[in-house]
Design an enzyme around this catalytic site. Structure first.
Site, PDB file in Angstrom:
ATOM      1  N   ARG A 253      75.056  -0.290  71.829  1.00  0.00           N
ATOM      2  CA  ARG A 253      74.541  -1.354  72.476  1.00  0.00           C
ATOM      3  C   ARG A 253      73.273  -1.924  71.889  1.00  0.00           C
ATOM      4  O   ARG A 253      72.975  -2.821  71.488  1.00  0.00           O
ATOM      5  CB  ARG A 253      74.753  -1.163  73.911  1.00  0.00           C
ATOM      6  CG  ARG A 253      74.172  -2.316  74.989  1.00  0.00           C
ATOM      7  CD  ARG A 253      73.111  -2.813  75.165  1.00  0.00           C
ATOM      8  NE  ARG A 253      72.059  -1.648  75.401  1.00  0.00           N
ATOM      9  CZ  ARG A 253      70.568  -1.806  75.607  1.00  0.00           C
ATOM     10  NH1 ARG A 253      70.270  -3.082  75.085  1.00  0.00           N
ATOM     11  NH2 ARG A 253      69.954  -0.901  76.075  1.00  0.00           N
ATOM     12  N   ASP A 254      72.262  -1.139  72.401  1.00  0.00           N
ATOM     13  CA  ASP A 254      70.942  -1.455  71.946  1.00  0.00           C
ATOM     14  C   ASP A 254      70.596  -1.687  70.516  1.00  0.00           C
ATOM     15  O   ASP A 254      69.984  -2.569  70.048  1.00  0.00           O
ATOM     16  CB  ASP A 254      69.696  -0.447  72.407  1.00  0.00           C
ATOM     17  CG  ASP A 254      68.340  -0.878  72.738  1.00  0.00           C
ATOM     18  OD1 ASP A 254      68.247  -1.641  71.963  1.00  0.00           O
ATOM     19  OD2 ASP A 254      67.579  -0.435  73.468  1.00  0.00           O
TER      20      ASP A 254
ATOM     21  N   HIS B 220      63.150   6.247  77.461  1.00  0.00           N
ATOM     22  CA  HIS B 220      64.099   5.232  76.582  1.00  0.00           C
ATOM     23  C   HIS B 220      62.903   4.653  75.732  1.00  0.00           C
ATOM     24  O   HIS B 220      62.058   4.024  76.069  1.00  0.00           O
ATOM     25  CB  HIS B 220      64.515   4.112  77.375  1.00  0.00           C
ATOM     26  CG  HIS B 220      65.208   2.919  76.513  1.00  0.00           C
ATOM     27  ND1 HIS B 220      66.617   2.996  76.568  1.00  0.00           N
ATOM     28  CD2 HIS B 220      64.869   2.123  75.859  1.00  0.00           C
ATOM     29  CE1 HIS B 220      66.996   1.702  75.683  1.00  0.00           C
ATOM     30  NE2 HIS B 220      65.864   1.234  75.347  1.00  0.00           N
TER      31      HIS B 220
ATOM     32  N   HIS C 172      61.180   3.166  72.211  1.00  0.00           N
ATOM     33  CA  HIS C 172      61.431   2.530  70.854  1.00  0.00           C
ATOM     34  C   HIS C 172      60.486   3.215  70.031  1.00  0.00           C
ATOM     35  O   HIS C 172      59.362   3.585  70.591  1.00  0.00           O
ATOM     36  CB  HIS C 172      61.286   1.160  70.895  1.00  0.00           C
ATOM     37  CG  HIS C 172      62.604   0.480  71.505  1.00  0.00           C
ATOM     38  ND1 HIS C 172      63.604  -0.215  70.797  1.00  0.00           N
ATOM     39  CD2 HIS C 172      63.185   0.195  72.838  1.00  0.00           C
ATOM     40  CE1 HIS C 172      64.712  -0.425  71.571  1.00  0.00           C
ATOM     41  NE2 HIS C 172      64.245  -0.196  72.634  1.00  0.00           N
TER      42      HIS C 172
ATOM     43  N   CYS D  49      65.153  -5.124  71.106  1.00  0.00           N
ATOM     44  CA  CYS D  49      65.580  -6.305  71.866  1.00  0.00           C
ATOM     45  C   CYS D  49      65.140  -7.546  71.289  1.00  0.00           C
ATOM     46  O   CYS D  49      63.995  -7.904  70.992  1.00  0.00           O
ATOM     47  CB  CYS D  49      64.728  -5.966  73.174  1.00  0.00           C
ATOM     48  SG  CYS D  49      65.105  -7.371  74.397  1.00  0.00           S
TER      49      CYS D  49
ATOM     50  N   ASN E   1      65.161   1.942  68.434  1.00  0.00           N
ATOM     51  CA  ASN E   1      64.856   3.161  69.468  1.00  0.00           C
ATOM     52  C   ASN E   1      64.616   4.443  68.741  1.00  0.00           C
ATOM     53  O   ASN E   1      64.994   4.298  67.324  1.00  0.00           O
ATOM     54  CB  ASN E   1      66.105   3.488  70.148  1.00  0.00           C
ATOM     55  CG  ASN E   1      66.579   2.481  71.156  1.00  0.00           C
ATOM     56  OD1 ASN E   1      67.001   1.469  70.735  1.00  0.00           O
ATOM     57  ND2 ASN E   1      66.248   2.752  72.545  1.00  0.00           N
TER      58      ASN E   1
HETATM   59  P1  HMG Z   1      70.545 -17.848  82.418  1.00  0.00           P
HETATM   60  O1  HMG Z   1      70.727 -19.032  81.535  1.00  0.00           O
HETATM   61  O2  HMG Z   1      69.476 -18.091  83.403  1.00  0.00           O
HETATM   62  O3  HMG Z   1      72.152 -17.921  83.497  1.00  0.00           O
HETATM   63  O4  HMG Z   1      70.587 -16.430  81.859  1.00  0.00           O
HETATM   64  P2  HMG Z   1      72.804 -18.769  84.402  1.00  0.00           P
HETATM   65  O5  HMG Z   1      73.248 -18.149  85.670  1.00  0.00           O
HETATM   66  O6  HMG Z   1      71.756 -20.122  84.838  1.00  0.00           O
HETATM   67  O7  HMG Z   1      73.938 -19.440  83.384  1.00  0.00           O
HETATM   68  C1  HMG Z   1      73.858 -20.051  82.417  1.00  0.00           C
HETATM   69  C2  HMG Z   1      75.099 -19.645  81.405  1.00  0.00           C
HETATM   70  O8  HMG Z   1      75.049 -18.418  81.162  1.00  0.00           O
HETATM   71  C3  HMG Z   1      76.352 -20.381  82.192  1.00  0.00           C
HETATM   72  O9  HMG Z   1      77.207 -20.713  81.254  1.00  0.00           O
HETATM   73  C4  HMG Z   1      76.958 -18.944  82.655  1.00  0.00           C
HETATM   74  O10 HMG Z   1      78.451 -18.987  82.804  1.00  0.00           O
HETATM   75  C5  HMG Z   1      76.487 -18.068  81.647  1.00  0.00           C
HETATM   76  P3  HMG Z   1      77.402 -22.347  81.000  1.00  0.00           P
HETATM   77  O11 HMG Z   1      77.894 -23.030  82.141  1.00  0.00           O
HETATM   78  O12 HMG Z   1      76.070 -22.644  80.407  1.00  0.00           O
HETATM   79  O13 HMG Z   1      78.725 -22.499  79.745  1.00  0.00           O
HETATM   80  N1  HMG Z   1      76.315 -16.653  81.982  1.00  0.00           N
HETATM   81  C6  HMG Z   1      76.864 -15.635  81.694  1.00  0.00           C
HETATM   82  N2  HMG Z   1      77.709 -15.511  80.437  1.00  0.00           N
HETATM   83  C7  HMG Z   1      78.299 -14.212  80.255  1.00  0.00           C
HETATM   84  N3  HMG Z   1      78.020 -13.056  81.021  1.00  0.00           N
HETATM   85  C8  HMG Z   1      77.088 -13.379  82.044  1.00  0.00           C
HETATM   86  C9  HMG Z   1      76.630 -14.549  82.043  1.00  0.00           C
HETATM   87  N4  HMG Z   1      75.730 -14.863  83.266  1.00  0.00           N
HETATM   88  C10 HMG Z   1      75.352 -16.220  82.809  1.00  0.00           C
HETATM   89  N5  HMG Z   1      76.622 -12.115  82.489  1.00  0.00           N
HETATM   90  C11 HMG Z   1      71.183 -14.268  81.818  1.00  0.00           C
HETATM   91  C12 HMG Z   1      70.352 -15.322  82.720  1.00  0.00           C
HETATM   92  C13 HMG Z   1      70.852 -13.075  82.522  1.00  0.00           C
HETATM   93  C14 HMG Z   1      72.703 -14.545  81.857  1.00  0.00           C
HETATM   94  C15 HMG Z   1      70.574 -14.457  80.493  1.00  0.00           C
HETATM   95  O14 HMG Z   1      69.238 -14.343  80.541  1.00  0.00           O
HETATM   96  C16 HMG Z   1      71.082 -13.130  79.536  1.00  0.00           C
HETATM   97  O15 HMG Z   1      72.105 -13.181  79.206  1.00  0.00           O
HETATM   98  N6  HMG Z   1      70.079 -12.243  79.207  1.00  0.00           N
HETATM   99  C17 HMG Z   1      70.227 -11.146  78.437  1.00  0.00           C
HETATM  100  C18 HMG Z   1      69.317 -10.653  77.545  1.00  0.00           C
HETATM  101  C19 HMG Z   1      69.664  -9.392  76.827  1.00  0.00           C
HETATM  102  O16 HMG Z   1      70.822  -9.075  76.694  1.00  0.00           O
HETATM  103  N7  HMG Z   1      68.534  -8.649  76.303  1.00  0.00           N
HETATM  104  C20 HMG Z   1      68.838  -7.358  75.615  1.00  0.00           C
HETATM  105  C21 HMG Z   1      69.235  -6.319  76.741  1.00  0.00           C
HETATM  106  S1  HMG Z   1      67.956  -5.565  77.559  1.00  0.00           S
HETATM  107  C22 HMG Z   1      67.232  -4.499  76.410  1.00  0.00           C
HETATM  108  O17 HMG Z   1      67.510  -4.416  75.249  1.00  0.00           O
HETATM  109  C23 HMG Z   1      66.193  -3.586  76.910  1.00  0.00           C
HETATM  110  C24 HMG Z   1      66.636  -2.095  77.092  1.00  0.00           C
HETATM  111  O18 HMG Z   1      67.139  -1.503  75.971  1.00  0.00           O
HETATM  112  C25 HMG Z   1      65.372  -1.212  77.782  1.00  0.00           C
HETATM  113  C26 HMG Z   1      63.957  -1.470  76.897  1.00  0.00           C
HETATM  114  O19 HMG Z   1      64.105  -1.216  75.642  1.00  0.00           O
HETATM  115  O20 HMG Z   1      63.147  -2.235  77.575  1.00  0.00           O
HETATM  116  C27 HMG Z   1      67.781  -1.985  78.229  1.00  0.00           C
HETATM  117 MG    MG Z   2      66.028  -0.901  74.517  1.00  0.00          MG
END
Ligand code: HMG
Ligand code: MG
Length: 306
Positions: A19-20, A211, A213, A244, A253
């Site tokens: 995933r990450d 966690h 990096h 990310c 990581n």
């Molecule tokens: P948004 O644009 O504010 O969402 O995004 P929305 O609710 O307004 O919806 C907009 C569109 O997105 C719509 O589609 C929804 O259907 C779709 P459209 O009508 O435009 O075709 N949508 C989705 N589709 C699939 N799955 C969903 C979903 N939700 C809405 N769940 C949202 C908000 C949270 C969805 C967006 O910002 C997003 O997907 N962000 C994810 C970013 C991400 O994955 N970052 C990496 C993971 S975190 C990380 O790596 C950190 C970690 O490792 C710890 C660390 O190291 O810090 C965990």
């Molecule tokens: Mg991470």
């Protein structure tokens, strides 16, 4: 007289490479390769694997095959498979894949919260609330990630009080375990300890993980500093994959191989076969066309050549 710190006897690693690790790769990685990676990781003895995320495919195209990957895995008894779910839409899609655990991911930095999940910290908690409720009702475990727990690419240093606040909010909505994440790898041991201690005001030692990096090469030192506090759960990534896409400058990581090498050398039990883990890291690194980002893996791979 100086005293030697006592370390946990056993450590559990959550392997976040699929995933990450892969979310940050530009080139598409076929679902079959992701599935093979998970199979190799479980064969190496990993018992917790973060497989994928149910986020918007527009935000993270690499994770668009989430359901296909979950369906392709031959599950092994005793292994827990987790997925990221940012909102109810993601949870509903994820639930069809029957994960053992879901991860809601928030941040200790307002700016990062906006960049990563397009809402404020407070809004994120309101979004997570129904997700957590539904998961708990379905018997699915719930972990929370607290990103930017020591530093943020947009806000700079993050005070431990921010971590304490997010941990309190997560506790308030029923999140069962929190990961203190150094998203951009800027932390050093004392800072990381303070962030962990902030989370420990609301969670027990068994409910907090690290966690880290490795952007600045501090992740192993931060792991050791966490062990000194008694923290025994860590997220690590095979071949040091990771980052990310919404955290500018973040690299991978801490490598699972390096952490296992460290722990084995200290006589701390992990249940992981280092050689098989190195092979899993080599498999995905070969696919990506580069060497593993793991000093221990590269040293041991060279040694194998005799
Ligand atoms: P948004 O644009 O504010 O969402 O995004 P929305 O609710 O307004 O919806 C907009 C569109 O997105 C719509 O589609 C929804 O259907 C779709 P459209 O009508 O435009 O075709 N949508 C989705 N589709 C699939 N799955 C969903 C979903 N939700 C809405 N769940 C949202 C908000 C949270 C969805 C967006 O910002 C997003 O997907 N962000 C994810 C970013 C991400 O994955 N970052 C990496 C993971 S975190 C990380 O790596 C950190 C970690 O490792 C710890 C660390 O190291 O810090 C965990
Ligand atoms: Mg991470």
């Amino acid at each position: 007289m100086s005293s030697t710190p006592s370390y946990p006897r056993r450590v559990k690693l959550v392997e976040v490479g699929p995933r990450d690790g892969l979310q940050n790769e530009k080139q598409p990685v076929p679902a079959a390769v992701k599935v093979e990676l998970v199979h190799r990781l479980q064969a190496a003895g990993l018992t917790e694997i973060e497989v994928t995320s149910f986020v918007s495919p527009k935000w993270v195209p690499q994770m668009a095959d989430n359901a296909e990957v979950m369906a392709g895995i031959q599950r092994q008894p005793g292994v827990r498979y987790s997925v990221l779910t940012p909102n109810v839409q993601g949870y509903q899609a994820a639930a069809l894949s029957q994960p053992d655990e879901i991860v809601v991911f928030g941040a200790a930095s307002e700016a990062f919260s906006q960049k990563n999940i397009n809402c404020s910290i407070e809004e994120s908690i309101q979004r997570f609330r129904p997700v957590v409720q539904a998961a708990v009702a379905a018997g699915i475990a719930v972990r929370g990630a607290i990103s930017c727990a020591v530093g943020c690419p947009y806000e700079g240093d993050i005070a431990p009080e921010r971590v304490e606040m997010v941990a309190r909010l997560m506790r308030g909505i029923g999140v069962q375990h929190v990961g203190v994440a150094d998203t951009i790898g800027v932390g050093t041991p004392r800072k990381v300890q303070r962030a962990l201690q902030a989370a420990l005001t609301h969670y027990t030692l068994d409910q907090v993980s690290g966690h880290f990096h490795d952007t600045y090469g501090m992740a192993l030192a931060n792991t050791l500093a966490s062990l000194e506090l008694g923290i025994w759960n860590f997220d690590t990534s095979v071949a040091g994959l990771g980052g990310c896409p919404y955290a500018k400058g973040a690299t991978g990581n801490v490598a699972s191989e390096d952490v296992v090498y460290l722990l084995q050398g200290m006589g701390i039990e992990t249940g992981i076969d280092l050689d098989a883990l190195i092979d899993a890291g080599k498999f995905i690194s070969d696919f990506l066309g580069r060497k593993p980002h793991s000093r221990a893996a590269n040293a041991l791979l060279t040694k194998r050549l005799g």
